[in-house]
Design a protein around this motif. Structure first.
Motif, short mmCIF file in Angstrom:
data_model
loop_
_atom_site.label_atom_id
_atom_site.label_comp_id
_atom_site.label_asym_id
_atom_site.label_seq_id
_atom_site.Cartn_x
_atom_site.Cartn_y
_atom_site.Cartn_z
N GLU A 1 0.83 -1.20 0.00
CA GLU A 1 0.00 0.00 0.00
C GLU A 1 0.87 1.27 0.00
N THR A 2 1.93 1.25 0.77
CA THR A 2 2.85 2.39 0.81
C THR A 2 3.56 2.55 -0.53
N ARG A 3 3.97 1.44 -1.13
CA ARG A 3 4.61 1.50 -2.46
C ARG A 3 3.66 2.08 -3.49
N TYR A 4 2.38 1.72 -3.40
CA TYR A 4 1.38 2.24 -4.33
C TYR A 4 1.22 3.76 -4.15
N LYS A 5 1.19 4.23 -2.92
CA LYS A 5 1.08 5.67 -2.66
C LYS A 5 2.29 6.42 -3.23
N ILE A 6 3.47 5.85 -3.07
CA ILE A 6 4.69 6.45 -3.63
C ILE A 6 4.61 6.48 -5.15
N PHE A 7 4.13 5.38 -5.74
CA PHE A 7 3.95 5.32 -7.20
C PHE A 7 3.03 6.46 -7.66
N GLN A 8 1.91 6.65 -6.98
CA GLN A 8 0.96 7.70 -7.35
C GLN A 8 1.58 9.09 -7.25
N GLU A 9 2.43 9.30 -6.24
CA GLU A 9 3.10 10.60 -6.08
C GLU A 9 4.14 10.82 -7.17
N GLU A 10 4.91 9.80 -7.47
CA GLU A 10 5.99 9.93 -8.45
C GLU A 10 5.49 9.95 -9.89
N PHE A 11 4.41 9.24 -10.16
CA PHE A 11 3.88 9.10 -11.52
C PHE A 11 2.38 9.41 -11.52
N PRO A 12 2.00 10.66 -11.25
CA PRO A 12 0.57 10.98 -11.06
C PRO A 12 -0.32 10.72 -12.27
N THR A 13 0.22 10.66 -13.47
CA THR A 13 -0.64 10.47 -14.66
C THR A 13 -0.57 9.05 -15.24
N LEU A 14 0.28 8.20 -14.70
CA LEU A 14 0.52 6.91 -15.36
C LEU A 14 -0.63 5.92 -15.25
N GLU A 15 -1.44 6.00 -14.21
CA GLU A 15 -2.54 5.04 -14.09
C GLU A 15 -3.51 5.14 -15.26
N LYS A 16 -3.56 6.32 -15.86
CA LYS A 16 -4.45 6.51 -17.02
C LYS A 16 -3.76 6.07 -18.32
#
Length: 192
Positions: A150-165
């Motif tokens: 869960e923490t790794r996912y939050k870091i991913f979202q911070e570092e790559f805010p547009t990549l999930e799309k």
């Protein structure tokens, strides 16, 4: 196709002086890659590296069961390379794949070595790139070894805010070191 002015602007952003830009461009070619196309494949001896002008790439391994493990995500302005394989002229142990249509500046490694002999700037530039890569690798290893998913996912979202799309959830899960089902649970938990 990327305009020369766009490429020069990007090269300026990565701290290449005008003369070195011209030298690099003289030994490079602009190359377009389609989504899912490989820049380097596992088993290939790399003779080139690249700078991402536009697009998104991933480095990934495949085990003997066919499972994929995403080692890194490479965005515009960064270097694409299977460096240790290229340096030692050995087969690459991983793939470098375009995750969307992309444009890169492809550089012939042997021509770059000749350029490097003529100008000490390139040794300094290489050291800066290696330092940056080492810091990214060290941070990533720490996160994978010490932090929960869960923490790794939050870091991913911070570092790559547009990549999930922009990329498939299974690639994100692979990058985080978890199964897609686990990522779905984490996403559900964090959005509710």
């Amino acid at each position: 196709m990327a305009e020369l002015t766009e490429i020069k602007s990007l090269l300026s952003q990565i701290n290449l002086p005008e003369k070195e830009q011209e030298d690099l461009l003289s030994i490079s070619k602009i190359k377009q890659l389609k989504k899912n196309e490989f820049f380097i494949s596992e088993g290939q001896v790399p003779k080139k590296f690249g700078i991402v002008i536009d697009g998104l790439f991933r480095y990934y391994y495949v085990n003997n069961k066919g499972d994929e493990f995403t080692k890194g995500l490479i965005l515009t302005g960064n270097v694409l390379t299977a460096y240790s394989a290229m340096l030692h002229q050995q087969k690459s142990l991983f793939y470098i794949q375009a995750l969307e249509d992309a444009v890169i500046l492809e550089i012939n490694y042997n021509l770059w070595l000749e350029l490097k002999k003529q100008n000490p700037f390139w040794d300094k530039f290489l050291i800066l790139l290696l330092q940056k890569g080492y810091c990214v690798k060290e941070k990533r290893e720490r996160e994978l070894l010490l932090l929960d998913a869960e923490t790794r996912y939050k870091i991913f979202q911070e570092e790559f805010p547009t990549l999930e799309k922009r990329i498939k959830l299974q690639i994100i899960a692979s990058y985080l070191g978890i199964k897609p089902e686990s990522l779905s649970r984490i996403r559900k938990k964090t959005t509710s």
